[in-house]
Write a protein that holds these residues in place. Structure first.
Motif, PDB file in Angstrom:
ATOM      1  N   PHE A  33     -80.739  30.599  -9.280  1.00 37.14           N
ATOM      2  CA  PHE A  33     -80.059  30.750 -10.566  1.00 37.14           C
ATOM      3  C   PHE A  33     -80.672  29.777 -11.563  1.00 37.14           C
ATOM      4  N   TYR A  35     -79.617  27.959 -15.272  1.00 37.48           N
ATOM      5  CA  TYR A  35     -78.601  27.671 -16.276  1.00 37.48           C
ATOM      6  C   TYR A  35     -79.209  26.726 -17.310  1.00 37.48           C
ATOM      7  N   GLN A  37     -77.904  23.683 -20.163  1.00 40.44           N
ATOM      8  CA  GLN A  37     -76.758  22.849 -20.545  1.00 40.44           C
ATOM      9  C   GLN A  37     -77.039  22.122 -21.845  1.00 40.44           C
ATOM     10  N   LEU A  43     -72.484  24.678 -20.095  1.00 42.16           N
ATOM     11  CA  LEU A  43     -73.341  25.263 -19.069  1.00 42.16           C
ATOM     12  C   LEU A  43     -73.387  26.772 -19.248  1.00 42.16           C
ATOM     13  N   PHE A  45     -75.190  30.440 -18.292  1.00 44.75           N
ATOM     14  CA  PHE A  45     -75.982  31.195 -17.334  1.00 44.75           C
ATOM     15  C   PHE A  45     -77.155  31.868 -18.038  1.00 44.75           C
ATOM     16  N   TYR A  48     -80.750  35.221 -12.686  1.00 47.18           N
ATOM     17  CA  TYR A  48     -80.415  35.093 -11.264  1.00 47.18           C
ATOM     18  C   TYR A  48     -81.330  36.019 -10.474  1.00 47.18           C
ATOM     19  N   SER A  58     -78.648  38.732 -17.906  1.00 46.18           N
ATOM     20  CA  SER A  58     -77.826  38.960 -19.089  1.00 46.18           C
ATOM     21  C   SER A  58     -77.705  37.739 -19.990  1.00 46.18           C
ATOM     22  N   LEU A  91     -81.202  23.815 -15.781  1.00 46.16           N
ATOM     23  CA  LEU A  91     -80.795  23.557 -14.409  1.00 46.16           C
ATOM     24  C   LEU A  91     -81.075  24.765 -13.528  1.00 46.16           C
ATOM     25  N   SER A  99     -73.975  34.397  -5.564  1.00 44.42           N
ATOM     26  CA  SER A  99     -72.957  33.574  -6.218  1.00 44.42           C
ATOM     27  C   SER A  99     -71.675  33.472  -5.414  1.00 44.42           C
ATOM     28  N   LEU A 103     -73.282  26.925  -4.425  1.00 46.28           N
ATOM     29  CA  LEU A 103     -74.483  26.671  -5.225  1.00 46.28           C
ATOM     30  C   LEU A 103     -74.873  25.208  -5.141  1.00 46.28           C
ATOM     31  N   PHE A 105     -77.432  22.495  -6.983  1.00 46.98           N
ATOM     32  CA  PHE A 105     -78.222  22.338  -8.195  1.00 46.98           C
ATOM     33  C   PHE A 105     -79.333  21.315  -8.019  1.00 46.98           C
ATOM     34  N   ALA A 107     -81.924  18.527 -10.138  1.00 50.31           N
ATOM     35  CA  ALA A 107     -81.619  17.458 -11.093  1.00 50.31           C
ATOM     36  C   ALA A 107     -81.841  17.877 -12.533  1.00 50.31           C
TER      37      ALA A 107
END
Lengths: 114, 108
Positions: A33, A35, A37, A43, A45, A48, A58, A91, A99, A103, A105, A107
């Motif tokens: 995934f 993301y 921020q 955050l 999306f 994916y 999307s 991220l 999902s 998940l 993440f 760094a």
């Protein structure tokens, strides 16, 4: 297990330049995934992959942003003609299958567009 | 609109006290995850929940899919609990949608 690895940690680009961000998921994880921020948007999306195939993009801006997963060990997020509003922490996360699994993440890569 | 609403947005706690964070969902969430983002920016997964409750040390979380909310309880807060807590919901196999976070500051 090194966790999700993102490189570079920091990237500074000039307006109009291209930026490529890299993500190496946890070995054995089939879902990746991306993301973004920011202080204002939180955050968000972006996109994916599962088993290297794009499942949902999307959240990707329609212009200038693209993501690929050429093999199971890495994914890239490319931003063409970067703009100051692209400045954010990007991220990457991976999970076993999607999902509906935990998940993990990385760094993050802090992108600054001057 | 906000599909995942977190409250409160900020919380100040003294060491040793208890508190609760809440997420309300306007999507049909099937699973929920809670994360803690430390001051360096790293996001650590705290809980993965299907409807029900889980406990881990001083943290306890619950997810009620019928009433569309989840809670995270912090017991006996410690300095290392400081950071921003995010909940995220998933429905129908789609990507996690994150809330706006609760910034927790624990002081001596």
């Amino acid at each position: 297990n090194a966790g999700v690895i993102q490189t570079p940690r920091h990237k500074v680009t000039g307006k109009g330049q291209e930026a490529t961000l890299w993500c190496e998921p946890i070995s054995g994880h089939s879902a990746v995934f991306w993301y973004r921020q920011t202080i204002v948007q939180g955050l968000e999306f972006l996109t994916y992959f599962r088993n290297q195939a794009p499942i949902d993009d999307s959240g990707m801006p329609k212009e200038r942003f693209s993501a690929q997963m050429p093999n199971q060990s890495h994914s890239t997020l490319k931003i063409q003609s970067t703009q100051p509003q692209d400045s954010a922490v990007y991220l990457c996360a991976s999970s076993l299958a999607g999902s509906q699994n935990t998940l993990y993440f990385g760094a993050g890569t802090r992108l600054s567009v001057l | 609109g906000d599909k995942v609403k977190q409250s409160p947005s900020a919380l100040s706690l003294q060491e040793g006290t208890n508190s609760a964070l809440r997420c309300n969902f306007s999507i049909a969430a099937t699973t929920v995850q809670w994360f803690l983002q430390n001051p360096r920016g790293s996001l650590m997964n705290l809980f993965y929940l299907v409807p029900g409750t889980k406990e881990n040390g001083r943290l306890k979380s619950a997810f009620d899919s019928k009433e569309s909310y989840s809670t995270l309880h912090i017991r006996d807060a410690q300095l290392e609990d400081s950071g921003t807590y995010f909940c995220a919901a998933e429905g129908g196999g789609r990507a996690l949608i994150f809330g706006t976070g609760t910034t927790v500051s624990v002081s001596p």
